[in-house]
Scaffold this motif. Structure first.
Motif, PDB file in Angstrom:
ATOM      1  N   ARG A  37       0.600  -1.212   0.179  1.00 35.08           N
ATOM      2  CA  ARG A  37       0.177  -0.159  -0.054  1.00 35.08           C
ATOM      3  C   ARG A  37       1.279   1.322  -0.166  1.00 35.08           C
ATOM      4  NH1 ARG A  37      -5.470  -1.188   1.492  1.00 35.08           N
ATOM      5  NH2 ARG A  37      -5.776  -3.280   2.250  1.00 35.08           N
ATOM      6  N   GLU A  72       0.493   4.367   2.215  1.00 31.74           N
ATOM      7  CA  GLU A  72       0.762   4.151   3.499  1.00 31.74           C
ATOM      8  C   GLU A  72       1.596   4.582   4.182  1.00 31.74           C
ATOM      9  OE1 GLU A  72      -1.766   1.319   4.356  1.00 31.74           O
ATOM     10  OE2 GLU A  72      -2.753   2.057   3.362  1.00 31.74           O
ATOM     11  N   TYR A  73       3.066   4.017   3.084  1.00 33.38           N
ATOM     12  CA  TYR A  73       4.342   4.182   3.289  1.00 33.38           C
ATOM     13  C   TYR A  73       5.050   5.648   3.437  1.00 33.38           C
ATOM     14  CZ  TYR A  73       4.474  -0.868   4.142  1.00 33.38           C
ATOM     15  OH  TYR A  73       4.595  -2.431   3.881  1.00 33.38           O
ATOM     16  N   ASN A  82       0.883   9.050  -6.918  1.00 31.36           N
ATOM     17  CA  ASN A  82      -0.135   8.074  -5.529  1.00 31.36           C
ATOM     18  C   ASN A  82      -0.729   7.106  -6.232  1.00 31.36           C
ATOM     19  OD1 ASN A  82       1.485   8.783  -3.324  1.00 31.36           O
ATOM     20  ND2 ASN A  82      -0.355   9.885  -2.056  1.00 31.36           N
ATOM     21  N   ASN A 102       1.535   4.903  -8.403  1.00 24.02           N
ATOM     22  CA  ASN A 102       2.641   3.960  -7.175  1.00 24.02           C
ATOM     23  C   ASN A 102       4.030   4.530  -7.620  1.00 24.02           C
ATOM     24  OD1 ASN A 102       0.461   3.357  -5.967  1.00 24.02           O
ATOM     25  ND2 ASN A 102       0.585   1.212  -6.030  1.00 24.02           N
TER      26      ASN A 102
END
Length: 125
Positions: free
Chosen positions: A28, A31-32, A74, A77
């Protein structure tokens, strides 16, 4: 399977620019905490640009402040490192990395969870 794949490295003259990209998959991404690191032979890997994906904050090593810029997309990614006004001392293998914990990406490089394979950047005339 977790993957971080860097691209965009190469040979550039002093004063030139490069844009590195790191495409992430298998976790994810939003979330990192994401970072760019570099390493030269005989030296430890050092963090140069970090992106707090939760707060949107950035951190830069003094040696690259004002010249490098980290950003993320995002939706794709992907994390980018725009490098301007490159100097011969920027020559290194550049790695992207990701960990859920900002303290780890900031100060505990050896404990970072995910790493890319690295891309060579050479600044030379």
């Amino acid at each position: 399977e977790v993957q971080l794949v860097e691209s965009g490295g190469g040979l550039v003259q002093p004063g030139g620019s490069l844009r590195l990209a790191c495409a992430a998959s298998g976790f994810r991404f939003a979330e990192y905490q994401i970072g760019w690191y570099r390493q030269t032979p005989g030296k430890e890997r050092e963090g140069i640009a970090l992106f707090d994906n939760v707060d949107g904050l950035t951190w830069y090593h003094d040696s690259v402040k004002g010249r490098f810029s980290i950003s993320t997309d995002n939706a794709k990614n992907t994390v980018y490192l725009q490098m301007n006004s490159l100097k011969p001392e920027d020559t290194a293998v550049y790695y992207c990395a990701a960990d859920p914990n900002y303290r780890v990406v900031r100060a505990l490089v050896g404990r970072i969870l995910y790493w890319g394979q690295g891309t060579q950047v050479t600044v030379s005339s």
